[in-house]
Scaffold this motif. Structure first.
Motif, mmCIF file in Angstrom:
data_model
loop_
_atom_site.group_PDB
_atom_site.id
_atom_site.type_symbol
_atom_site.label_atom_id
_atom_site.label_comp_id
_atom_site.label_asym_id
_atom_site.label_seq_id
_atom_site.Cartn_x
_atom_site.Cartn_y
_atom_site.Cartn_z
ATOM 1 N N ASN A 1 59.535 -62.079 80.853
ATOM 2 C CA ASN A 1 59.779 -60.681 80.598
ATOM 3 C C ASN A 1 60.968 -60.331 81.275
ATOM 4 N N GLY A 2 61.336 -60.804 82.736
ATOM 5 C CA GLY A 2 62.513 -60.370 83.197
ATOM 6 C C GLY A 2 63.781 -60.982 82.543
ATOM 7 N N LEU A 3 63.621 -62.399 81.959
ATOM 8 C CA LEU A 3 64.554 -63.063 81.291
ATOM 9 C C LEU A 3 64.740 -62.136 79.972
ATOM 10 N N LEU A 4 63.904 -61.771 79.313
ATOM 11 C CA LEU A 4 63.945 -60.719 78.291
ATOM 12 C C LEU A 4 64.880 -59.702 78.284
ATOM 13 N N HIS A 5 64.487 -59.085 79.543
ATOM 14 C CA HIS A 5 65.287 -57.784 79.961
ATOM 15 C C HIS A 5 66.749 -57.962 80.535
ATOM 16 N N ASP A 6 67.064 -59.142 80.964
ATOM 17 C CA ASP A 6 68.200 -59.710 81.426
ATOM 18 C C ASP A 6 69.014 -60.097 80.375
ATOM 19 N N ALA A 7 68.342 -60.667 79.273
ATOM 20 C CA ALA A 7 68.998 -61.300 77.976
ATOM 21 C C ALA A 7 69.790 -59.993 77.391
ATOM 22 N N VAL A 8 68.827 -58.846 77.122
ATOM 23 C CA VAL A 8 69.395 -57.656 76.442
ATOM 24 C C VAL A 8 70.644 -56.862 77.208
ATOM 25 N N THR A 9 70.362 -56.999 78.567
ATOM 26 C CA THR A 9 71.360 -56.471 79.287
ATOM 27 C C THR A 9 72.545 -57.141 79.314
ATOM 28 N N MET A 10 72.667 -58.515 79.307
ATOM 29 C CA MET A 10 73.703 -59.298 78.988
ATOM 30 C C MET A 10 74.526 -59.079 77.678
ATOM 31 N N ALA A 11 73.394 -59.056 76.881
ATOM 32 C CA ALA A 11 74.208 -58.698 75.294
ATOM 33 C C ALA A 11 74.763 -57.438 75.025
ATOM 34 N N VAL A 12 74.416 -56.522 75.948
ATOM 35 C CA VAL A 12 75.095 -55.131 75.979
ATOM 36 C C VAL A 12 76.183 -55.174 76.605
ATOM 37 N N ARG A 13 76.129 -55.824 77.780
ATOM 38 C CA ARG A 13 77.526 -55.720 78.878
ATOM 39 C C ARG A 13 78.473 -56.735 78.498
ATOM 40 N N LEU A 14 78.085 -57.917 78.026
ATOM 41 C CA LEU A 14 78.887 -59.079 77.421
ATOM 42 C C LEU A 14 79.081 -59.628 78.907
ATOM 43 N N GLU A 15 78.405 -59.697 79.958
ATOM 44 C CA GLU A 15 78.346 -60.470 80.993
ATOM 45 C C GLU A 15 77.348 -60.708 81.720
ATOM 46 N N PRO A 16 77.446 -61.896 82.518
ATOM 47 C CA PRO A 16 76.025 -62.182 83.347
ATOM 48 C C PRO A 16 75.543 -61.205 83.885
ATOM 49 N N ALA A 17 74.205 -60.953 83.953
ATOM 50 C CA ALA A 17 73.313 -60.078 84.930
ATOM 51 C C ALA A 17 71.935 -60.714 84.991
ATOM 52 N N TRP A 18 71.673 -60.987 86.220
ATOM 53 C CA TRP A 18 70.483 -61.490 86.704
ATOM 54 C C TRP A 18 69.914 -60.323 87.774
ATOM 55 N N PHE A 19 69.358 -59.528 87.003
ATOM 56 C CA PHE A 19 68.869 -58.502 88.000
ATOM 57 C C PHE A 19 67.425 -58.378 87.852
#
Length: 163
Positions: free
Chosen positions: A94-112
């Motif tokens: 679930n966290g990976l899915l949330h981070d994948a969406v965040t990265m797709a929107v921000r176009l940068e790595p995001a491991w929050f």
């Protein structure tokens, strides 16, 4: 995410016959009202934050997303691993899915979200394993306890991102 080990596609109604657990039935069971009904969001919040244990919080939170996490991740994994491990794996996914969406929107790595959900998954697994219950705590106290669990789990990811 359901915390039972029953098959995700079956449920036992009052007559005792197994029926297919659909998204519609799952949402009705978790929220007490049908999918899209007036009051559904309110019921989700009341049932989740008023849950009698942190592991129970997640059986009510976002029932649509939980239905699919349960069906495609938790239940298959719980068939080959202990339920507590399947629960943690589901939270991490679930966290990976949330981070994948965040990265797709921000176009940068995001491991929050992944570390946050990992910590919450471990907390939920501990609550399920012990089991830690606060059913006798008044409703407002249960809201506070469940909110504190989420906030405590959030400390490490916030600290990690402050550098």
């Amino acid at each position: 995410m359901q915390s039972t080990k029953s098959k995700s596609s079956e449920a036992l109604p009052e007559n005792g016959k197994k029926v297919r657990l659909t998204l519609r039935r799952y949402v009705k069971r978790q929220n007490g009202v049908r999918l899209g009904a007036s009051g559904s969001f309110r019921n989700m919040l009341v049932r989740a934050f008023g849950a009698r244990g942190f592991d129970r919080f997640w059986t009510h939170w976002n029932p649509i997303f939980s239905f699919y996490l349960g069906k495609y991740i938790f239940h298959p994994v719980s068939q080959v691993m202990p339920v507590s491990i399947a629960l943690v794996i589901t939270f991490v996914a679930n966290g990976l899915l949330h981070d994948a969406v965040t990265m797709a929107v921000r176009l940068e790595p995001a491991w929050f979200f992944t570390p946050w959900f990992l910590i919450m998954g471990l907390m939920a697994a501990i609550h399920r394993q012990l089991p830690v219950r606060y059913a006798n705590v008044p409703f407002l106290g249960r809201i506070l306890i469940n909110t504190l669990h989420i906030a405590v789990a959030l400390i490490y990811p916030v600290w990690m991102h402050s550098f």
